[in-house]
Motif scaffolding. Structure first.
Motif, PDB file in Angstrom:
ATOM      1  N   ASN A   1       6.668 -27.853  -7.614  1.00  0.00           N
ATOM      2  CA  ASN A   1       7.294 -27.074  -6.580  1.00  0.00           C
ATOM      3  C   ASN A   1       8.618 -26.798  -6.749  1.00  0.00           C
ATOM      4  O   ASN A   1       9.440 -27.841  -6.895  1.00  0.00           O
ATOM      5  CB  ASN A   1       7.145 -27.399  -5.201  1.00  0.00           C
ATOM      6  N   ALA A   2       9.287 -25.599  -7.046  1.00  0.00           N
ATOM      7  CA  ALA A   2      10.563 -25.298  -7.714  1.00  0.00           C
ATOM      8  C   ALA A   2      10.835 -24.134  -7.030  1.00  0.00           C
ATOM      9  O   ALA A   2      10.558 -23.188  -6.507  1.00  0.00           O
ATOM     10  CB  ALA A   2      10.460 -25.154  -9.205  1.00  0.00           C
ATOM     11  N   VAL A   3      12.460 -24.186  -7.054  1.00  0.00           N
ATOM     12  CA  VAL A   3      13.251 -22.936  -6.717  1.00  0.00           C
ATOM     13  C   VAL A   3      13.638 -22.106  -7.650  1.00  0.00           C
ATOM     14  O   VAL A   3      14.389 -22.821  -8.628  1.00  0.00           O
ATOM     15  CB  VAL A   3      14.159 -23.186  -5.582  1.00  0.00           C
ATOM     16  N   LEU A   4      13.705 -21.019  -8.025  1.00  0.00           N
ATOM     17  CA  LEU A   4      14.035 -20.229  -9.358  1.00  0.00           C
ATOM     18  C   LEU A   4      15.177 -19.152  -8.723  1.00  0.00           C
ATOM     19  O   LEU A   4      14.982 -18.716  -7.669  1.00  0.00           O
ATOM     20  CB  LEU A   4      13.025 -19.597  -9.742  1.00  0.00           C
ATOM     21  N   VAL A   5      16.237 -19.262  -9.529  1.00  0.00           N
ATOM     22  CA  VAL A   5      17.241 -18.204  -9.333  1.00  0.00           C
ATOM     23  C   VAL A   5      17.762 -17.408 -10.665  1.00  0.00           C
ATOM     24  O   VAL A   5      17.424 -18.198 -11.494  1.00  0.00           O
ATOM     25  CB  VAL A   5      18.713 -18.816  -8.938  1.00  0.00           C
ATOM     26  N   ASP A   6      17.634 -16.231 -10.410  1.00  0.00           N
ATOM     27  CA  ASP A   6      17.853 -15.403 -11.766  1.00  0.00           C
ATOM     28  C   ASP A   6      18.895 -14.249 -11.460  1.00  0.00           C
ATOM     29  O   ASP A   6      19.049 -13.909 -10.368  1.00  0.00           O
ATOM     30  CB  ASP A   6      16.593 -14.726 -12.370  1.00  0.00           C
ATOM     31  N   LEU A   7      19.536 -13.927 -12.562  1.00  0.00           N
ATOM     32  CA  LEU A   7      20.511 -12.784 -12.402  1.00  0.00           C
ATOM     33  C   LEU A   7      20.229 -11.659 -13.590  1.00  0.00           C
ATOM     34  O   LEU A   7      19.860 -12.072 -14.657  1.00  0.00           O
ATOM     35  CB  LEU A   7      21.985 -13.190 -12.682  1.00  0.00           C
ATOM     36  N   LYS A   8      19.927 -10.624 -13.217  1.00  0.00           N
ATOM     37  CA  LYS A   8      19.658  -9.481 -14.288  1.00  0.00           C
ATOM     38  C   LYS A   8      20.819  -8.370 -14.231  1.00  0.00           C
ATOM     39  O   LYS A   8      21.180  -7.973 -12.960  1.00  0.00           O
ATOM     40  CB  LYS A   8      18.320  -8.637 -13.700  1.00  0.00           C
ATOM     41  N   TRP A   9      21.270  -8.020 -15.402  1.00  0.00           N
ATOM     42  CA  TRP A   9      21.925  -6.795 -15.495  1.00  0.00           C
ATOM     43  C   TRP A   9      21.429  -5.645 -16.273  1.00  0.00           C
ATOM     44  O   TRP A   9      20.809  -6.027 -17.434  1.00  0.00           O
ATOM     45  CB  TRP A   9      23.355  -7.133 -16.150  1.00  0.00           C
ATOM     46  N   LYS A  10      20.888  -4.683 -15.438  1.00  0.00           N
ATOM     47  CA  LYS A  10      20.067  -3.541 -15.961  1.00  0.00           C
ATOM     48  C   LYS A  10      18.568  -3.739 -16.264  1.00  0.00           C
ATOM     49  O   LYS A  10      18.181  -5.103 -15.466  1.00  0.00           O
ATOM     50  CB  LYS A  10      20.687  -2.926 -17.236  1.00  0.00           C
ATOM     51  N   ARG A  11      17.961  -3.134 -16.938  1.00  0.00           N
ATOM     52  CA  ARG A  11      16.546  -3.330 -17.312  1.00  0.00           C
ATOM     53  C   ARG A  11      16.225  -3.370 -18.792  1.00  0.00           C
ATOM     54  O   ARG A  11      16.908  -2.280 -19.402  1.00  0.00           O
ATOM     55  CB  ARG A  11      15.444  -2.858 -16.277  1.00  0.00           C
ATOM     56  N   ILE A  12      15.187  -3.870 -19.269  1.00  0.00           N
ATOM     57  CA  ILE A  12      14.928  -3.463 -20.712  1.00  0.00           C
ATOM     58  C   ILE A  12      14.136  -2.093 -20.757  1.00  0.00           C
ATOM     59  O   ILE A  12      13.576  -1.976 -19.842  1.00  0.00           O
ATOM     60  CB  ILE A  12      13.668  -4.546 -21.261  1.00  0.00           C
ATOM     61  N   LEU A  13      14.683  -1.482 -21.754  1.00  0.00           N
ATOM     62  CA  LEU A  13      14.000  -0.168 -22.058  1.00  0.00           C
ATOM     63  C   LEU A  13      12.326  -0.202 -22.158  1.00  0.00           C
ATOM     64  O   LEU A  13      12.126  -1.060 -22.914  1.00  0.00           O
ATOM     65  CB  LEU A  13      14.696   0.533 -23.331  1.00  0.00           C
TER      66      LEU A  13
END
Length: 552
Positions: A361-373
């Motif tokens: 059981n885990a907590v996930l954090v993510d950062l994204k800049w833009k999106r893949i073409l």
């Protein structure tokens, strides 16, 4: 110091905006303008003198000498003594402006500070027509008293979002929320000016013309001409593999759907059966700006069955939120389960890496800049993603494990994290290079074979079977060298290099491919040959992917 008279009005504007502040360190300046007509010379004389005065040198003089040169004397600097501010004729204080008191009476700087204040406090809060008027009240010796009158003008609310073109392709309420143009809320010039950028980020919509804006009865009406874009993709290949008296079904399905329910819901489904009893399934759902808020929702399910050895499921659900422009942060809950499917003989226990059933059981954090073409395009582009997770792992079959596999804690903390960057740069008219560096690692004192990261296959390390490598960490660099036949079709060479945990070491892959984009689809063929460092290439082991991706 002399500047030829051939300089045009552009130079004067540059001097007015930028260079004059540097000239204040000099006591005089001569500008040779002998070739200009008298009227032009007089006009430039006035521009330079006005600019010096606005920069805080109120006694500046510019004269034309007998040789038609401009002689500039800046004089002494003047300073702001008092700056009075009135909002709708009521006295107020603006620290951003009052902090200039005692400094050089530079109207350029003062106007910039005023514009920042007006923009953030008025233009973005329902007063798009607000303005500030600056007047000089008194000049005493070298001190200046100024008065600023801020007029808020009419309070404007959003009234409606009118759509033309393919207006039925998206729900108007959802689009209003995504663009932050909600009915009866204060007009925000920042939201209006970012409409084109936000729609550019969408796969399934585009604008046929610039957004229109009209004010009627203190209400703002936004007009958009919408064009629906083909963004859904479907790719499938089915194979039959003889196995003695039996024939096994293998294959792959890759479907990407966008704008489901006309509310920007995206769905990705990837299924692959790469051997008789091994298969992989990944399903993701996501929506940005859900429930009339900037918050988005995402969920995912992943299943991996590796022969008759173990079955792994990964369930995630969470939300994401835009921080700034194309940057968003996500927070999710993950439940990862591993189930060993069979018992092992004493010989297997002695030779195999441990396999254990477990729950995380885990907590996930993510950062994204833009999106893949979604497909290769001939343009400069960048995408970046950073993620990490922290959780608690429980070994669920600890008491039934062989003694040699019980040399780990039954309960322990687990951590994983990594990053991925996608960069592409147009080097010449038709040549582009793509670089995709990425790194991933998992750390836990009770790692089993079925807990490790898996690498290999068309999605990451080309030239190898899917999930060919098991590793605690990997660093991977994908390189594509593309020559575009047109804006969306290309021939490319590829190179993949990866560093895995020490007992595996370096691996690499080389190959070539062809992407042909048509009106209704995307044809792709890739050949890649992968080898571990120190081994000679074996061309009979090369991998070929052939398919047609339908776009609709």
């Amino acid at each position: 110091m002399y500047i030829p008279a051939k300089t045009n009005a552009n130079l004067i504007r540059i001097l007015q905006k930028y260079l004059l502040l540097s000239l204040l360190y000099f006591t005089g300046l001569s500008i040779s303008l002998a070739q200009n007509p008298v009227d032009s010379l007089s006009q430039q004389k006035k521009l330079i003198q006005d600019s010096l005065i606005r920069a805080g040198y109120w006694e500046a003089k510019v004269e034309i000498d007998s040789e038609r040169n401009l002689q500039v004397q800046k004089g002494k600097a003047f300073y702001w003594k008092i700056i009075k501010v009135f909002e709708d004729k009521l006295p107020t204080e603006i620290p951003l402006v009052q902090n200039l008191e005692g400094k050089i009476a530079n109207q350029f700087l003062l106007n910039r500070k005023l514009n920042e204040f007006i923009k953030s406090n008025y233009h973005e809060n329902g007063y798009p027509l607000a303005k500030a008027n600056l007047s000089i009240v008194d000049l005493d010796k070298n001190e200046v008293v100024a008065s600023i009158d801020i007029e808020s003008q009419n309070f404007i609310l959003y009234d409606s979002l009118d759509m033309e073109g393919d207006s039925q392709s998206i729900n108007i309420g959802y689009l209003s929320n995504l663009l932050e143009l909600n009915y009866n809320e204060p007009f925000n010039i920042k939201s209006y000016s970012s409409i084109a950028d936000k729609i550019t980020e969408l796969d399934f919509l585009s604008l046929s013309s610039q957004p229109g804006l009209a004010f009627e009865n203190n209400k703002a009406i936004i007009r958009l001409t919408i064009k629906e874009e083909s963004s859904n993709q479907f790719d499938a290949i089915i194979g039959l593999v003889p196995d003695g008296s039996r024939t096994n079904l293998t294959g792959q399905v890759d479907a990407r759907l966008r704008n489901l329910f006309k509310r920007g819901v995206g769905m990705d489904v990837f299924w692959q059966k790469y051997s008789a009893s091994s298969q992989f399934l990944n399903i993701n759902l996501q929506q940005s700006y859900a429930f009339r808020s900037p918050m988005g929702l995402n969920s995912g399910f992943e299943l991996l069955q590796e022969d008759s050895t173990f079955l792994q499921t990964d369930l995630q659900f969470g939300s994401h939120y835009p921080l700034w422009r194309s940057l968003q942060i996500g927070l999710s809950y993950q439940r990862l389960t591993n189930n060993v499917l069979r018992e092992f003989s004493q010989q297997e226990i002695a030779t195999l890496n441990p396999l254990r059933s477990s729950t995380v059981n885990a907590v996930l954090v993510d950062l994204k800049w833009k999106r893949i073409l979604t497909y290769p395009q001939l343009k400069d582009y960048a995408f970046a993603q950073l993620n990490f997770s922290l959780g608690q792992k429980e070994i669920t079959n600890f008491s039934t494990l062989p003694m040699s596999w019980q040399n780990v804690p039954e309960s322990s903390n687990t951590f994983s994290g990594g990053f991925k960057v996608h960069l592409q740069k147009v080097l010449w008219k038709r040549f582009l290079i793509q670089a995709v560096p990425q790194y991933m690692a998992v750390q836990n004192p009770a790692l089993a074979q079925n807990d490790l990261l898996r690498l290999g296959g068309l999605q990451n390390l080309r030239g190898f079977d899917r999930n060919f490598f098991y590793t605690r960490y990997y660093g991977l660099l994908n390189l594509n060298y593309r020559y575009f036949l047109d804006q969306k079709s290309s021939f490319f060479l590829l190179t993949d290099v990866a560093k895995l945990q020490s007992n595996i070491g370096w691996v690499y892959a080389m190959g070539a491919g062809l992407d042909i984009k048509s009106k209704n689809g995307w044809f792709r063929i890739i050949y890649a040959l992968g080898e571990e460092a120190g081994n000679m290439p074996d061309f009979s082991q090369g991998k070929v992917h052939f398919g047609y991706i339908a776009v609709f």
